[in-house]
Structure formats: C-alpha cells, structure tokens
Scaffold this motif. Structure first.
Motif, short mmCIF file in Angstrom:
data_model
loop_
_atom_site.label_atom_id
_atom_site.label_comp_id
_atom_site.label_asym_id
_atom_site.label_seq_id
_atom_site.Cartn_x
_atom_site.Cartn_y
_atom_site.Cartn_z
N ALA A 18 0.82 -1.22 0.00
CA ALA A 18 0.00 0.00 0.00
C ALA A 18 0.85 1.26 0.00
O ALA A 18 0.51 2.25 -0.62
CB ALA A 18 -0.94 0.00 1.21
N ARG A 19 1.98 1.21 0.72
CA ARG A 19 2.86 2.38 0.73
C ARG A 19 3.48 2.60 -0.65
O ARG A 19 3.65 3.74 -1.09
CB ARG A 19 3.98 2.18 1.76
CG ARG A 19 3.56 2.47 3.18
CD ARG A 19 4.65 2.06 4.16
NE ARG A 19 4.07 1.21 5.20
CZ ARG A 19 3.50 1.68 6.30
NH1 ARG A 19 3.45 2.97 6.52
NH2 ARG A 19 2.99 0.86 7.19
N HIS A 20 3.80 1.49 -1.33
CA HIS A 20 4.33 1.61 -2.69
C HIS A 20 3.29 2.20 -3.63
O HIS A 20 3.59 3.05 -4.45
CB HIS A 20 4.78 0.24 -3.21
CG HIS A 20 6.01 -0.26 -2.52
ND1 HIS A 20 6.65 -1.41 -2.90
CD2 HIS A 20 6.70 0.24 -1.48
CE1 HIS A 20 7.70 -1.61 -2.11
NE2 HIS A 20 7.74 -0.63 -1.24
N TRP A 21 2.06 1.71 -3.47
CA TRP A 21 0.99 2.21 -4.33
C TRP A 21 0.82 3.73 -4.18
O TRP A 21 0.57 4.43 -5.15
CB TRP A 21 -0.34 1.55 -4.00
CG TRP A 21 -0.60 0.24 -4.68
CD1 TRP A 21 -0.84 -0.96 -4.07
CD2 TRP A 21 -0.69 -0.02 -6.10
NE1 TRP A 21 -1.07 -1.94 -5.01
CE2 TRP A 21 -0.97 -1.38 -6.25
CE3 TRP A 21 -0.54 0.78 -7.22
CZ2 TRP A 21 -1.12 -1.99 -7.51
CZ3 TRP A 21 -0.68 0.19 -8.47
CH2 TRP A 21 -0.96 -1.17 -8.60
N GLN A 22 0.97 4.21 -2.94
CA GLN A 22 0.77 5.63 -2.74
C GLN A 22 1.78 6.44 -3.55
O GLN A 22 1.43 7.38 -4.25
CB GLN A 22 0.89 5.96 -1.24
CG GLN A 22 0.44 7.37 -0.92
CD GLN A 22 1.02 7.89 0.38
OE1 GLN A 22 1.99 7.36 0.89
NE2 GLN A 22 0.41 8.92 0.91
N TYR A 60 3.51 5.32 -6.05
CA TYR A 60 3.30 4.97 -7.45
C TYR A 60 2.24 5.87 -8.06
O TYR A 60 2.42 6.45 -9.13
CB TYR A 60 2.87 3.50 -7.52
CG TYR A 60 2.48 3.01 -8.90
CD1 TYR A 60 3.43 2.41 -9.72
CD2 TYR A 60 1.19 3.13 -9.36
CE1 TYR A 60 3.09 1.96 -10.97
CE2 TYR A 60 0.84 2.67 -10.62
CZ TYR A 60 1.79 2.09 -11.41
OH TYR A 60 1.44 1.65 -12.66
#
Lengths: 461, 181
Positions: free
Chosen positions: A220-224, A226
């Motif tokens: 989820a942190r990566h998605w943010q 991204y």
C-alpha cells in the motif's frame, strides 16, 4: 459518471453502452487479459500477420542499407526540394504518436474512465510511432554515423550545437518525448508485469516477467508513491505532448518559405497530430478487439468517443486550413498569394484536393451516430484520415519548396522506389512491433481494469 | 530478539474485498501496531488514511528534478553561447534567451519525469527481486483478486499466537505465519 464528462455524454447513453461489459470481477478481468499473453495458443493468424510485417520490416532494412551504401541520391530529393519523403514521414509518424500520450495523460487528468482499456496499447503505439519517426531525420542527415553531433557533448572540435535552431529543438523535443513516453508506459506496466509473474506457470516466464516487474509486491505504501508518480508523469506529459508538435511546426514556421512562415502552425499541427493519432488508435483497436474477443473491454462507447475526438480535432484542422488560406490572401503578400494559387492549380493540386477530401469532407460523416457506431465505417475512415494527414505534410513540404521566391529556383519532386520502400518499410516495422507487443505484454492495463471493476460495481449499488 | 521469532517475518491475513482490508488496517493501527503492511492488486481508496501514512516525497523530488533540468538546461545554453564559444552575429546579443526556451522546457520535463520515476522506485526500494512476503502461501493472489495484510514480527506488540488470533478476529481468511527465508 465522473466530474469531467463532457455534457454530450448523457447518463442514458452511458448506461446503454458501458465502458466495461457487465458481470466482470477482479479475477475475470485479470484472467481474460493475462490469458492472451500466458495461456492462449498463438493463433495462425498471428504468425501470418507477424511474418508479413516482418518481411516488410526487412524491406526497410534493405532500403536503409542501400541508402547507407549510396547516400541520399537514391531518393527523389534534389535542390530545391531537400526535405522530401524523409521529413513528410517524420512529421506524420510523430503526429500519430500524439494520441497515445493524449489518451494516457490528458484523459487521465480529466478523469475520463473510458481511457482505461485503450491507454496501454495507445502508449505502445506512441512508442513505436516515435521509433519510426526517429529513423527519418537520422537517415536524412546523409551521414547518420555523425548524428551524435546534434547532442551537446564536449568534443575535440570545441563547439556546441546551434541552440537557436529549430532543428536542434527538435532533437531535444523528440528525444525527451521518446524517453518520457517510455517511462510512462513502463511505470504503467509494472503492476501488470507482477501479475504476469505471479500467474505464469513456466520458470523462464516467471524469471523474465519477475525481473521486469522489479519485485513489485503491491504494498500500500508503494501504491501511494506509485500513484503520485503516475499523476505527476501525466501532468508532465501533457504540456510535453503539446510542445513536441509545436516544436516540429517551428521547423517550418521559423523558416521564411512561403506557406510555412505562419503563426497558425503550432496549434494546427498539434490538432492534426491528435487527429491522425486517434485515427491510428482506431485502426489498431478495431482488429485487436475482434481478434482477441475484447469487445467487453473496448466497447462501442470507446470507439464512439474516439470518433468524436476525431471529428473535433478534424474540425480544428479544417479551421487551420481555412485560415492558412485566408491569411495568405488577406496578407496581400504576392508570394503567399501565389502559393495558394499553386495549391489550387499547380502541378500538385490533385494532392491538395485529395487532402481536403480525406481530412475535411469524408470525416463529416462522423456527425451521424450510425456512422460512429459502425465498426467497418470507422475502420475505413481511420485509414482515410491517416492518408489525408500524410498528404497534408506532403502538400506543405513539397508545394512550398517547389515554388520558392524566384522562378529560377523552382523545381519538381517525385519520390523514387527507395522513398516508397522506406515509408512502407517503417509501416512494417510499426505493425511488427504491435504484433510482438500484444503477444508478450498485456495490451490492456490489468490493474486499472480492476480499479474500474470496483468503480463500476459501486455505481450499480 | 527472541530466538523463535528470528525466522518469522510476520503474520499474514487475507480479505476478499478492499473495504474489509481498509477496515482491518484501521483496526490494526488502533490496536497499537506500527510495523504492518497491506498488499493489494490495485491502489485502494482510503488506504493511506487507514494506515496513517506519512506524506510522500515523490512530488518534492519531481520538483527538484524539474528545477535542476530547467536551470541546468538554460544555464548550459547560456554558458555555451556566452562563454564557451561566443559567436558575434552582426552584434546581436549572445544571450538570445527566447531561442533557448524550447530546449529549457524539454529539459525541465525530462528531468522532472526521470526524477519522478526513479525517485518513486528508490523510495519504494525497488528493484528488489526478493522479499520475505513472497514466501507467504497464496501471496500470488495479491496481484489478482485478494487483499492482504501482514503484521511484522519486528513490531513490539507482535506475538505470534495473539497477533494471529487478532487477525482472525478481524475476519481475515487463511491467517498464517510468513517465514523470513
């Protein structure tokens, strides 16, 4: 649907023709798109199409190989027509690329949901079109092995490129465009490559897709981060795409040649680029959805919306033609007036009339919804528009250069076999790359389709 | 570190719907856990708020890249035309700045884009070919249609049995431990 919808899209029409067929789940969307790459048997049609395109690509290689042996004398160019096919084709290809960026960046910023299933292959189309476009100025230099002189590097000659020249602006604009398009496309691909890695059953595929996915795990942190990077890229690509064809038009409008030296060129070049680009997206989308049964994802609504964009940009182009014509006459400049006469009555007049027919008259059929929703009509129309846009560049370049200021500097231009071989060859390269792309990478963004599943399911509640 | 924990990366739970995961993430945070991570097949709305994520630095890095590209691009043209190789063309100014704008603009976009993408990858610690979470059973579904949360063993509050029970209490399926290697 979303806030940015144009008013002509009434809610009723949207309900009738959705952006995503009914009954799809995260898994079904993923299965259907990834199966094209992973599990489906490669069809005979794919092999035939690929081989055909590959052969034409071979013709391009022969044409360029022969060019490197003999020099640009094998082409139809001469003095005064030094630009010829190479520049016509360059401008045509780079224009085609613009629709990909428009769909992926501008429609993303405007929150247009219908972009989701067409943005991936439209971006691929951009990349391949830019690759085709890039070949032409390179081989047109005559001594392409010195092409790196156009980049500023500390050389023993101690000089720099001429930064005041539109041709150098072009080098920067096109190379930036190619790089940013590649980044945008790749960033969009990362989550899908992870999906392919997780779903492929053979070790080599897992390794290849795994390496390309960079170890994406959907955190989820990566998605943010991204999402934030993707949004920023869209915001950066939007002015970029407008600047690229503007700079291309500077190649002409900064020169003093009659018919080129006009301020309407930048906007009308950009509109023309988007026009031909959407035509090319339709040319690819229509066979693609048919061949892979993607009618649920690339729905009639997508085709109709693209037809509307074509109609709108086509009208801007028509406006450009009209004012180019009007301003030449109104200016009272005798060279400009003469150029208009040459377009209407000169030796290349048939090309001008064909251009008006292809770009302005025939596309008026798109006013009718029955035409916009007829797949065969759209497909034929898309090819007509692309022919028309090619003719536009031919008319601009050849008529102006053959009718310069002094009759002693007038000339004639006719392309040779090698000119045609190179143009058709790049089409082969383009089609070949498209064939490879749909075979090895997901032609539709899987992650974004899953988001669309969530959003469309919320609407039905 | 207690010995038996050393080979445990954390405890993972699975959900079918994104809303369930958002709910669970909120509960986990409220229960006092700090080291946990959610894994989803697409960006889920409300996730950053549920996990109380810090502001991300990608926009700042992009701005820096854009400034670097723009100032560098203009500065280079200025230097090349005014200092390195000045050419006097009928007394026209050497710093013909309007002609330098197109290249300056393209360099701004190019550097901002490169910084946005590589900044994002660097902050995410990618590329990273292997990560303990890939050892989790059923984790391949995280890129298709399942929503996971993993509470990590390095969290002070972590206790294998209790954390697992806590996740089950949040209606997570297939709660299991994830090994480090």
């Amino acid at each position: 649907m979303s806030a940015g919808q144009p008013p002509m899209d009434s809610p009723e029409i949207q309900r009738l023709t959705p952006v995503l067929g009914p009954g799809h789940t995260y898994a079904s969307v993923t299965d259907k798109i990834s199966a094209i790459v992973l599990t489906r048997r490669t069809s005979v049609g794919w092999y035939i199409g690929f081989l055909l395109a590959f052969s034409i690509f071979g013709v391009m290689n022969i044409a360029i190989g022969y060019l490197f042996m003999k020099g640009t004398g094998i082409w139809g160019i001469n003095i005064p027509i030094g630009w010829g096919f190479a520049i016509v084709n360059f401008v045509w290809w780079i224009g085609i690329g613009h629709a990909g960026t428009l769909i992926s960046a501008i429609l993303f910023l405007l929150n247009q949901k219908w972009r989701t299933s067409i943005n991936r292959f439209a971006e691929a189309m951009t990349l391949f079109a830019v690759a085709c476009a890039g070949i032409f100025p390179l081989i047109h230099t005559g001594r392409p092995w010195y092409a790196f002189w156009m980049f500023p590097y500390p050389s023993v000659m101690g000089i720099w490129p001429q930064f005041r020249s539109p041709l150098i602006w072009d080098v920067f604009a096109v190379s930036t465009y190619g790089t940013v398009s590649l980044l945008f496309w790749f960033v969009g691909l990362i989550p899908d490559l992870a999906t392919l890695r997780d779903r492929s059953t053979s070790k080599p595929k897992q390794i290849i897709y795994g390496m390309l996915a960079l170890g994406w795990r959907g955190s989820a942190r990566h998605w943010q981060r991204y999402q934030s990077a993707y949004l920023l890229l869209a915001g950066l690509a939007t002015p970029l795409v407008l600047s690229v064809h503007t700079v291309v038009s500077f190649d002409f409008s900064v020169a003093i040649v009659p018919g080129w030296h006009t301020t309407i060129f930048p906007p009308y070049f950009v509109a023309g680029a988007i026009y031909s680009g959407f035509a090319m997206v339709l040319t690819i989308a229509i066979p693609l959805r048919k061949a892979y049964g993607l009618e649920d994802f690339i729905t009639m609504r997508h085709l109709e919306n693209m037809a509307k964009v074509m109609l709108a940009t086509g009208l801007i182009v028509a406006y450009g033609y009209f004012f180019e014509f009007f301003m030449s006459l109104y200016s009272g400049n005798k060279f400009d007036v003469f150029l208009v006469q040459q377009r209407l009555h000169g030796p290349y007049a048939p090309f001008y009339y064909a251009l008006i027919l292809c770009n302005i008259l025939i596309p008026q059929l798109l006013w009718f919804q029955r035409m916009r929703t007829n797949v065969v009509v759209l497909f034929i129309m898309s090819i007509i528009v692309n022919v028309g846009m090619w003719l536009e560049r031919f008319v601009i370049i050849v008529i102006s250069l053959t009718r310069d200021f002094m009759p002693s500097a007038w000339g004639r231009y006719s392309p040779t076999f090698w000119d045609w071989a190179t143009l058709i060859g790049t089409m082969g390269m383009f089609v070949m790359l498209i064939f490879l792309f749909v075979r090895v990478l997901p032609a539709i963004s899987i992650a974004e389709m899953r988001e669309l599943v969530t959003e469309t399911s919320e609407e039905h509640k | 570190m207690i010995a038996h924990r050393s080979h445990i990366y954390g405890v993972i739970g699975e959900f079918e719907k994104p809303e369930q995961l958002v709910h669970a993430a909120t509960k986990i945070r409220e229960a006092g856990y700090r080291y946990y991570e959610c894994y989803t097949p697409f960006p889920v709305e409300g996730m950053p708020e549920a996990m109380a994520m810090r502001r991300n630095d990608v926009p700042l890095i992009t701005l820096f890249g854009g400034l670097l590209g723009g100032l560098g691009g203009f500065g280079f043209q200025y230097w090349a035309n005014v200092y390195s190789y000045p050419i006097n063309v009928a007394g026209r100014p050497l710093n013909s700045w309007p002609a330098f704008i197109p290249v300056t603009f393209e360099m701004t976009i190019l550097f901002a884009s490169l910084f946005a993408v590589f900044g994002m990858l660097a902050l995410n610690g990618l590329p990273q070919p292997h990560h303990p979470i890939f050892n989790a059973h059923r984790f391949t579904h995280a890129s298709t249609d399942r929503f996971f949360v993993c509470i990590q063993a390095r969290d002070k509050k972590f206790h294998l049995a209790e954390t697992a029970r806590f996740l089950q209490g949040l209606a997570a399926h297939h709660v299991s431990e994830v090994h480090d290697d």
